[in-house]
Motif scaffolding. Structure first.
Motif, mmCIF file in Angstrom:
data_model
loop_
_atom_site.group_PDB
_atom_site.id
_atom_site.type_symbol
_atom_site.label_atom_id
_atom_site.label_comp_id
_atom_site.label_asym_id
_atom_site.label_seq_id
_atom_site.Cartn_x
_atom_site.Cartn_y
_atom_site.Cartn_z
ATOM 1 N N ILE A 19 0.853 -1.181 0.000
ATOM 2 C CA ILE A 19 0.000 0.000 0.000
ATOM 3 C C ILE A 19 0.889 1.230 0.000
ATOM 4 O O ILE A 19 1.822 1.343 0.799
ATOM 5 C CB ILE A 19 -0.931 -0.019 1.229
ATOM 6 N N GLU A 20 0.608 2.143 -0.920
ATOM 7 C CA GLU A 20 1.490 3.289 -1.112
ATOM 8 C C GLU A 20 1.056 4.542 -0.371
ATOM 9 O O GLU A 20 1.836 5.456 -0.204
ATOM 10 C CB GLU A 20 1.619 3.593 -2.603
ATOM 11 N N GLU A 21 -0.190 4.608 0.033
ATOM 12 C CA GLU A 21 -0.636 5.805 0.739
ATOM 13 C C GLU A 21 -1.435 5.417 1.979
ATOM 14 O O GLU A 21 -1.978 4.325 2.068
ATOM 15 C CB GLU A 21 -1.468 6.702 -0.177
ATOM 16 N N LYS A 22 -1.482 6.323 2.920
ATOM 17 C CA LYS A 22 -2.156 6.075 4.184
ATOM 18 C C LYS A 22 -3.672 6.074 3.980
ATOM 19 O O LYS A 22 -4.211 6.910 3.261
ATOM 20 C CB LYS A 22 -1.747 7.146 5.199
ATOM 21 N N ALA A 23 -4.346 5.130 4.612
ATOM 22 C CA ALA A 23 -5.800 5.053 4.533
ATOM 23 C C ALA A 23 -6.429 6.249 5.241
ATOM 24 O O ALA A 23 -5.861 6.797 6.188
ATOM 25 C CB ALA A 23 -6.284 3.757 5.173
ATOM 26 N N THR A 24 -7.589 6.649 4.780
ATOM 27 C CA THR A 24 -8.277 7.786 5.392
ATOM 28 C C THR A 24 -9.270 7.343 6.465
ATOM 29 O O THR A 24 -9.741 8.160 7.243
ATOM 30 C CB THR A 24 -9.027 8.606 4.319
#
Length: 180
Positions: A19-24
């Protein structure tokens, strides 16, 4: 060529391996919206606490349960399984489940087993057969918050607690043996 001959990378070329970006959205926030806190989960697990080597006290068990819970919830697949139960519960309360009336949902009919399958899947995903066994214990007794949750969430949370508590006991005993 057989499917087993194809490397997984070939199936989805260019897809990142992590996963490349942080979950919201955090699953703990979702559970909090449903009235379920980390402390509720730990308290429910500890209602069925049995001392083991490495988990001689409730205080030790509480710390280890929360550590195992944090580790388990770092897995997005597990969080999605839990979220599916949250959505089923919400849709059931609204009377929007396919092929199931709101009245039937509220009665938690015994021939509807999707909730049990989801709870068992969650427990097994977390810790295999031991987790499934723990899920059955929690599902039958319905300690703590499990007694107050809806037809889907009692099994989803029971599966989560069963899987995590199984790992808590296994890891607690393993750490005890390592010390000797």
């Amino acid at each position: 060529m057989k499917l087993s001959d194809i490397e997984e990378r070939d199936l989805k070329k260019g897809q990142p391996e992590k996963i490349e970006e942080k979950a919201t959205v955090n699953i703990l926030d979702v559970l909090a919206e449903e009235g379920i806190s980390v402390q509720d989960l730990a308290d429910t697990a500890l209602e069925m606490y049995v001392p083991h080597p490495g988990l001689e006290t409730r205080e030790k068990a509480d710390v280890l349960f929360k550590r195992e819970l944090k580790y388990a919830l770092s897995d997005p697949n597990l969080c999605l399984l839990i979220y599916s139960g949250v959505l089923l519960e919400r849709e059931g309360r609204a009377g929007n489940l396919p092929n199931l009336s709101k009245s039937s949902y509220e009665k938690d009919l015994t021939f509807i087993i999707a909730d049990e399958v989801l709870g068992t899947s969650i427990a097994t995903y977390i810790s295999g057969s031991k987790g499934a066994f723990e899920f059955v214990r929690f599902d039958k007794q319905k300690p703590g918050i499990l007694a107050n949750l809806g037809p889907f969430m009692d099994d989803v949370i029971g599966g989560l607690i069963g899987g995590v508590s199984s790992n808590m006991y296994s890891r607690g005993m393993a750490e005890f043996v390592e010390k000797d």
